[in-house]
Design a protein around this motif. Sequence first.
Motif, PDB file in Angstrom:
ATOM      1  N   TYR A 219       1.563   6.636   8.686  1.00  0.00           N
ATOM      2  CA  TYR A 219       1.551   5.909   7.410  1.00  0.00           C
ATOM      3  C   TYR A 219       1.022   4.482   7.599  1.00  0.00           C
ATOM      4  N   LEU A 220       1.478   3.853   8.686  1.00  0.00           N
ATOM      5  CA  LEU A 220       1.066   2.459   8.907  1.00  0.00           C
ATOM      6  C   LEU A 220      -0.442   2.363   9.134  1.00  0.00           C
ATOM      7  N   ASP A 221      -1.019   3.411   9.744  1.00  0.00           N
ATOM      8  CA  ASP A 221      -2.470   3.384   9.991  1.00  0.00           C
ATOM      9  C   ASP A 221      -3.257   3.421   8.684  1.00  0.00           C
ATOM     10  N   ILE A 222      -2.675   4.061   7.649  1.00  0.00           N
ATOM     11  CA  ILE A 222      -3.360   4.076   6.347  1.00  0.00           C
ATOM     12  C   ILE A 222      -3.129   2.743   5.622  1.00  0.00           C
ATOM     13  N   LEU A 223      -1.875   2.276   5.679  1.00  0.00           N
ATOM     14  CA  LEU A 223      -1.452   1.171   4.822  1.00  0.00           C
ATOM     15  C   LEU A 223      -1.889  -0.200   5.323  1.00  0.00           C
ATOM     16  N   MET A 224      -1.671  -0.476   6.608  1.00  0.00           N
ATOM     17  CA  MET A 224      -1.766  -1.865   7.055  1.00  0.00           C
ATOM     18  C   MET A 224      -3.192  -2.410   7.231  1.00  0.00           C
ATOM     19  N   PRO A 225      -4.141  -1.624   7.791  1.00  0.00           N
ATOM     20  CA  PRO A 225      -5.459  -2.255   8.028  1.00  0.00           C
ATOM     21  C   PRO A 225      -6.096  -2.881   6.775  1.00  0.00           C
ATOM     22  N   PRO A 226      -6.109  -2.185   5.598  1.00  0.00           N
ATOM     23  CA  PRO A 226      -6.717  -2.834   4.436  1.00  0.00           C
ATOM     24  C   PRO A 226      -5.967  -4.087   3.998  1.00  0.00           C
TER      25      PRO A 226
ATOM     26  N   GLU B 180      11.472   5.177   5.958  1.00  0.00           N
ATOM     27  CA  GLU B 180      10.571   6.347   6.051  1.00  0.00           C
ATOM     28  C   GLU B 180       9.132   5.907   6.310  1.00  0.00           C
ATOM     29  N   LEU B 181       8.834   4.697   5.845  1.00  0.00           N
ATOM     30  CA  LEU B 181       7.456   4.201   5.939  1.00  0.00           C
ATOM     31  C   LEU B 181       7.084   3.871   7.387  1.00  0.00           C
ATOM     32  N   ASN B 182       8.113   3.738   8.226  1.00  0.00           N
ATOM     33  CA  ASN B 182       7.891   3.233   9.581  1.00  0.00           C
ATOM     34  C   ASN B 182       7.409   4.341  10.519  1.00  0.00           C
ATOM     35  N   GLN B 183       6.258   4.934  10.188  1.00  0.00           N
ATOM     36  CA  GLN B 183       5.677   5.956  11.068  1.00  0.00           C
ATOM     37  C   GLN B 183       4.194   5.648  11.247  1.00  0.00           C
ATOM     38  N   PRO B 184       3.696   5.795  12.487  1.00  0.00           N
ATOM     39  CA  PRO B 184       2.303   5.396  12.769  1.00  0.00           C
ATOM     40  C   PRO B 184       1.306   5.990  11.782  1.00  0.00           C
TER      41      PRO B 184
ATOM     42  N   HIS C 174      -4.022   7.469  -1.954  1.00  0.00           N
ATOM     43  CA  HIS C 174      -4.465   7.123  -3.315  1.00  0.00           C
ATOM     44  C   HIS C 174      -4.350   5.616  -3.571  1.00  0.00           C
ATOM     45  N   LEU C 175      -3.205   5.037  -3.180  1.00  0.00           N
ATOM     46  CA  LEU C 175      -3.012   3.607  -3.465  1.00  0.00           C
ATOM     47  C   LEU C 175      -4.031   2.758  -2.707  1.00  0.00           C
ATOM     48  N   ILE C 176      -4.302   3.142  -1.463  1.00  0.00           N
ATOM     49  CA  ILE C 176      -5.250   2.343  -0.673  1.00  0.00           C
ATOM     50  C   ILE C 176      -6.678   2.546  -1.190  1.00  0.00           C
TER      51      ILE C 176
ATOM     52  N   ILE D 273       2.570  -0.737  -4.279  1.00  0.00           N
ATOM     53  CA  ILE D 273       2.797  -0.582  -2.824  1.00  0.00           C
ATOM     54  C   ILE D 273       4.158  -1.190  -2.463  1.00  0.00           C
ATOM     55  N   GLY D 274       4.439  -2.392  -3.025  1.00  0.00           N
ATOM     56  CA  GLY D 274       5.729  -3.039  -2.749  1.00  0.00           C
ATOM     57  C   GLY D 274       6.889  -2.186  -3.229  1.00  0.00           C
ATOM     58  N   THR D 275       6.751  -1.613  -4.424  1.00  0.00           N
ATOM     59  CA  THR D 275       7.815  -0.766  -4.982  1.00  0.00           C
ATOM     60  C   THR D 275       7.996   0.488  -4.125  1.00  0.00           C
ATOM     61  N   LEU D 276       6.884   1.022  -3.625  1.00  0.00           N
ATOM     62  CA  LEU D 276       6.956   2.201  -2.750  1.00  0.00           C
ATOM     63  C   LEU D 276       7.762   1.862  -1.491  1.00  0.00           C
TER      64      LEU D 276
END
Length: 889
Positions: A557-564, A551-555, A521-523, A541-544
Amino acid sequence: MSATASWQPQEEGFNEICGLLEQHISPTSDKTQIWQQLQHYSQFPDFNNYLAFILARAEGKSVEIRQAAGLLLKNNLRNVFKSMAPSYQQYIKSELLPCLGAAERHIRATAGTIISVIVQQVEVIGWPELLQALVNCLDSNDLNHMEGAMDSLSKICEDSPQVLDSDVPGLDERPINILLPRLLQFFQSPHASLRKLALGCINQYIMLLPSALLVSMDQYLQGLFALANDPTADVRKLVCAAFVQLIEVRPSFLEPHLRNVIEYMLQVNKDNDDEVALEACEFWSAYCDAQLPIQSLRDFLPRLIPVLLSNMAYAEDDESLVDAEEDESLPDRDQDLRPRFHSSRFHGSDNAEDDDDVVNVWNLRKCSAAALDVLSNVFGDEILPMLMPVVQAKLSSTDDLAWKEREAAVLALGAVAEGCINGLYPHLSEIVAFLTPLLDDKFPLIRSISCWTLSRFSKFIVQGIGSHNGHEQFDKVLMGLLRRILDTNKRVQEAACSAFATLEEEAAEELAPRLETILQHLICAFGKYQKRNLRIVYDAIGTLADAVGGELNQPVYLDILMPPLIAKWQQLSNTDKDLFPLLECLTSIAQALGTGFSQFAPPVFQRCISIIQTQQVAKVDPVTAGVQYDKEFTVCSLDLLSGLAEGLGSGIESLVSQSSLRDLLLQCCMDDAQDVRQSAFALLGDLARVCPVHLHPCLSEFLDAAAKQLNPPKLKESVSVANNACWAIGELALKVRQEVSPIVMTVISCLVPILQHGEVGINKSLVENSAITLGRLAWVCPEVVSPHMEHFMRPWCSALSMIRDDVEKEDAFRGLCAMVRANPSGALNSLVFMCKAIASWHEIRSEELHNEVCQVLHGYKQMLRNGAWEQCMSALEPPVKDKLSKYQV
């Protein structure tokens, strides 16, 4: 143009300047060119005399030209009046005084403004004729003269009230004593303008409370009551403002009249003029803050609460009603983009977050909601029987025309969410069940206020997760807010994102099972929001990241979050201010991911370095740099580097070793700007922890720069910088040990006064950091510090006893033990304080330190013979003695 006593204008100069002024006020003229010509004229020493002459005597010219001359004169005199030839000063003063009675109101008002500017610089003593002229005008019975003098006085009272409440050589009494009786007389004037100006003047003195006003307080209060129902709204507004200020400054004056004042404020809170009602509404919060008898207000609650509620509905002309129609496809206008303020990194316990909402317009609706919030915190559940029937009635009307009433009812629920939680908690599931469908209401402002009100209950919604249906309820709210984050209305997007950030802070690890959905949703919002709301997504996103941490350190999640985020990072230039919120967001992500951020770190690190480099060049030479200097780029980059140091730990070493960070950081530690230094010292401390070896070549320069921040003049200027510098010294000391010895005494001599004055309003965090750093220096250099320990043991031990258990406190106590070993007699006079500090531990986790503290106590017990130890113990409170028993003494 020589300075003579009877200065006269030359016709040619007069005509040229009038011509320029005429162009200056014409809407079609070339402003830059005219400004340059005016600058050229201002080189002539008597240019300001011409302006005064035009204002005062150019009868043949338009009022606009004369007024323009006066405004230009006002701006010039701010800077040059004191350096002018005395005869010119005298000429300008003598031309201004007759203007007080000018037939044209604009001329009188402009002269009054200039007079106030001169008074700010020379005070009453520098213009003896002024006071007499003002008194003559006030006593003249001529409306123009009275109004001119009052207008001028009101500006003096507003700009520099203390000038009139000072002794003036040659005068028997202070100017305010001469003027005040005349001002009070004007309360009865038939002219509204004079009543308003007189009241405005005296109100400026409520904060200063000169003895003249104290003596006349009864007369002033009688005057306020007499003006209470004045036909002029501006006068009623000033009466309300006076009562609000009096209750803030000296509530005791109003105590005998409390019921009358409350009754009056309640009536005026319903005034037809919104500004008067707003001024009256400020009274309720002020009353609650004033520690006045609550019972007096309690009796009025059944009438007050419905008034507040009815004032909480949107006014027809509220600008939000127009904004509310804004669809997401409309681009933001420039004025929609509020200035953003990045708060520099801070190491310590009480760095309050600034509320971002300060730029919004304050109005009757918001003031009424704030008053209800304060009342709910004072009276708690008592107000619910008066409030809830009205709220329920408003909520049950489904008619489209009544949507503003429904919206106000939802706002009211949010306003009392904290103060009345005990009474509301048993009904929380019904409230949430009622509010959740409103997230899908057809009116956007109902959708947005429902987001806010749910966020006000978020703490309790999270607390209830373990109870029956609690999880399901939390899920409903979470999903409801996520839906609204993707609303098509900008106002709703903003409210939903902010509400969601509040829920994230409360829910923390409870969000983990829903992380994938939340990120999607955030992305998605990140892809569709306009500029202004994008900043709020970054924040969410920063607050999350702060909330869920590792917990965020999983591929997945990172695949959704980092590219944009990386795409955005690449798309923005190094001078684009939209980088700021992205840098802040990445700082939180880097800290949350820890070493998981390594794969993204090199380009982020390099870019921060290059932004700081560019800004350092721009500061000296913007042309070469190709950009205008803006320190915020430096501050945000330093903070992101701190986030990397915290996240990557020693993994940042390879990046630091191949960069020019050390030299850049040293420059930043010596920067003129406080917030740059504040972030620089935070980074210095973070790097000291993870890769001190790279700071080593400049160690003494870093230590010197940090020590300078603790000097009293610097300290007063910025406590936050001193706080971070102090912390960084302690972190460096742990790593380089003996090598700090050259600056140890310099630093200690600055820390001791901070500890000694710790009670007197010095920032709590600075006192804690000073105590810890002193302990760390004592631990690494006990032989340097211990000879001086009797000078600081008491305040130091007092400060240590206020610090919560953690590794930093352990370090400080290692210093305490090391000093006592080196100089046992140095602590004899402060033994009671030391025992209290030791007793402040819940438990010392480190067994080695626990044993050291035992040895210290036993050492003193053996040293103090003939009942001296017992005497020391008897001075301790029983709870302290109990705590010491675990050290077997």
